[in-house]
Design a protein around this motif. Structure first.
Motif, PDB file in Angstrom:
ATOM      1  N   UNK B  53       1.019  -1.289  -0.055  1.00 15.42           N
ATOM      2  CA  UNK B  53       0.088  -0.041  -0.064  1.00 15.42           C
ATOM      3  C   UNK B  53       0.933   1.234  -0.014  1.00 15.42           C
ATOM      4  N   UNK B  54       0.348   2.211  -0.666  1.00 16.89           N
ATOM      5  CA  UNK B  54       0.906   3.407  -0.788  1.00 16.89           C
ATOM      6  C   UNK B  54       1.482   3.803  -1.929  1.00 16.89           C
ATOM      7  N   UNK B  55       2.360   4.803  -2.082  1.00 17.63           N
ATOM      8  CA  UNK B  55       2.914   5.273  -3.368  1.00 17.63           C
ATOM      9  C   UNK B  55       4.404   4.783  -3.611  1.00 17.63           C
ATOM     10  N   UNK B  56       4.550   4.599  -5.043  1.00 15.79           N
ATOM     11  CA  UNK B  56       5.846   4.506  -5.507  1.00 15.79           C
ATOM     12  C   UNK B  56       6.192   5.275  -6.747  1.00 15.79           C
ATOM     13  N   UNK B  57       7.462   5.874  -6.509  1.00 11.04           N
ATOM     14  CA  UNK B  57       7.584   6.888  -7.680  1.00 11.04           C
ATOM     15  C   UNK B  57       8.689   6.334  -8.377  1.00 11.04           C
ATOM     16  N   UNK B  58       8.881   6.660  -9.752  1.00 11.23           N
ATOM     17  CA  UNK B  58      10.023   6.237 -10.631  1.00 11.23           C
ATOM     18  C   UNK B  58       9.996   7.329 -11.826  1.00 11.23           C
ATOM     19  N   UNK B  59      11.022   8.264 -11.504  1.00 10.33           N
ATOM     20  CA  UNK B  59      10.998   9.384 -12.583  1.00 10.33           C
ATOM     21  C   UNK B  59       9.677  10.127 -12.415  1.00 10.33           C
ATOM     22  N   UNK B  60       9.065  10.141 -13.830  1.00 10.32           N
ATOM     23  CA  UNK B  60       7.703  11.141 -13.940  1.00 10.32           C
ATOM     24  C   UNK B  60       6.438  10.151 -13.551  1.00 10.32           C
ATOM     25  N   UNK B  61       6.687   8.673 -13.221  1.00  9.61           N
ATOM     26  CA  UNK B  61       5.714   7.868 -12.946  1.00  9.61           C
ATOM     27  C   UNK B  61       5.621   7.885 -11.641  1.00  9.61           C
ATOM     28  N   UNK B  62       4.348   7.723 -11.080  1.00  6.22           N
ATOM     29  CA  UNK B  62       3.920   7.520  -9.611  1.00  6.22           C
ATOM     30  C   UNK B  62       2.613   6.365  -9.766  1.00  6.22           C
ATOM     31  N   UNK B  63       3.135   5.143  -9.139  1.00  5.74           N
ATOM     32  CA  UNK B  63       1.987   4.107  -8.856  1.00  5.74           C
ATOM     33  C   UNK B  63       1.517   4.214  -7.461  1.00  5.74           C
ATOM     34  N   UNK B  64       0.077   4.237  -7.256  1.00 12.90           N
ATOM     35  CA  UNK B  64      -0.515   4.252  -6.086  1.00 12.90           C
ATOM     36  C   UNK B  64      -1.446   3.015  -5.696  1.00 12.90           C
ATOM     37  N   UNK B  65      -0.995   2.398  -4.762  1.00  8.22           N
ATOM     38  CA  UNK B  65      -1.982   1.059  -4.422  1.00  8.22           C
ATOM     39  C   UNK B  65      -2.611   1.463  -3.132  1.00  8.22           C
ATOM     40  N   UNK B  66      -4.127   0.886  -3.109  1.00 10.16           N
ATOM     41  CA  UNK B  66      -4.931   0.968  -1.959  1.00 10.16           C
ATOM     42  C   UNK B  66      -5.427  -0.593  -2.164  1.00 10.16           C
ATOM     43  N   UNK B  67      -4.950  -1.284  -1.206  1.00 12.21           N
ATOM     44  CA  UNK B  67      -5.656  -2.916  -1.099  1.00 12.21           C
ATOM     45  C   UNK B  67      -7.060  -2.616  -0.476  1.00 12.21           C
ATOM     46  N   UNK B  68      -7.126  -2.070   0.499  1.00  8.29           N
ATOM     47  CA  UNK B  68      -8.761  -2.098   1.131  1.00  8.29           C
ATOM     48  C   UNK B  68      -9.686  -1.582   0.101  1.00  8.29           C
ATOM     49  N   UNK B  69      -9.523  -0.708  -0.790  1.00  9.93           N
ATOM     50  CA  UNK B  69     -10.365  -0.267  -1.771  1.00  9.93           C
ATOM     51  C   UNK B  69     -10.285  -1.186  -3.102  1.00  9.93           C
ATOM     52  N   UNK B  70      -9.223  -1.829  -3.156  1.00  6.49           N
ATOM     53  CA  UNK B  70      -8.840  -2.756  -4.309  1.00  6.49           C
ATOM     54  C   UNK B  70      -8.612  -1.779  -5.532  1.00  6.49           C
TER      55      UNK B  70
END
Lengths: 115, 112
Positions: B53-70
């Motif tokens: 869960x949370x944010x992961x950043x790589x350059x101009x890209x950010x992935x966000x995951x919220x497992x509770x909300x799927x």
């Protein structure tokens, strides 16, 4: 470049024929998965091979079969081709630890057309 | 119900803007989440992976995951015309034989 190579890149076959597609996995990878991608759709899982054994299969009929070799390269065989088998076939290579997937990298794909 | 759902788009953003791509998944025990970029006629290219869960950043890209909300998303900052492609969300769960479930993809166009 991912280091995953597929052959051939394009293929035209007649309905009822058989086809073999090939994939060489990235160095250090022990798992190969095959996917079918129809136009406008996401890839659909066909099956996966881990250390030469099938390690999961999607909802595809038995005429879709495969192999993995000791060097971790793989083949996808499709018998009795149907028109609906026309698609982009993708091979994905990954390094699995205890059968749990890590990141998967795709080859360039084989475009199969069945006429 | 599909295992992975994405808005098919098309999504259009001006050059330099933030593009936001969204994905929901149905299997609560899903463990690994990936974003792939696919140019027309080409194979998918891995952009990001995220496992917690949370944010992961790589350059101009950010992935966000919220497992509770799927829910998993991809943000592209300072969008460039070369970002124009279809973005595929993929989800993996060990309980389904290690297969990746893909969404149908969101088509993104960045307008110069």
């Amino acid at each position: 470049e991912t280091g995953v190579t597929q052959s051939p890149t394009h293929l035209i076959k007649t309905r009822g024929q058989q086809v073999t597609l090939r994939c060489s996995s990235q160095s250090g990878h022990n798992t190969v998965s095959w996917y079918q991608q129809a136009l406008g759709q996401g890839p659909q899982f066909i099956f996966q091979y881990y250390r030469e054994e099938e390690n999961g299969r999607g909802n595809f009929p038995p005429r879709f079969s495969g192999l993995q070799f000791p060097n971790y390269s793989s083949e996808l065989n499709v018998n009795a081709l149907e028109l609906d088998d026309s698609a982009l076939y993708l091979c994905a290579s990954s390094r699995s630890l205890d059968r749990l997937n890590t990141e998967a990298f795709f080859g360039q794909g084989t475009r199969l057309t069945v006429v | 119900q599909k295992e992975v759902e994405q808005n098919s788009g098309p999504l259009s953003v001006p050059e330099g803007a933030i593009a936001s791509l969204n994905c929901t998944y149905s299997d609560r025990v899903s463990q690994s989440f990936f974003w792939y970029r696919q140019y027309s006629g080409k194979s998918p290219e891995l952009i990001m992976s995220i496992y917690s869960n949370g944010d992961k950043e790589d350059g101009r890209f950010t992935a966000q995951l919220n497992k509770a909300s799927q829910y998993v998303s991809l943000l592209i900052r300072d969008s460039q015309p070369s970002d124009s492609a279809t973005y595929l969300c993929a989800v993996n769960t060990r309980n389904t034989g290690n297969q990746f479930y893909f969404g149908t993809g969101t088509s993104l166009t960045v307008i110069p």
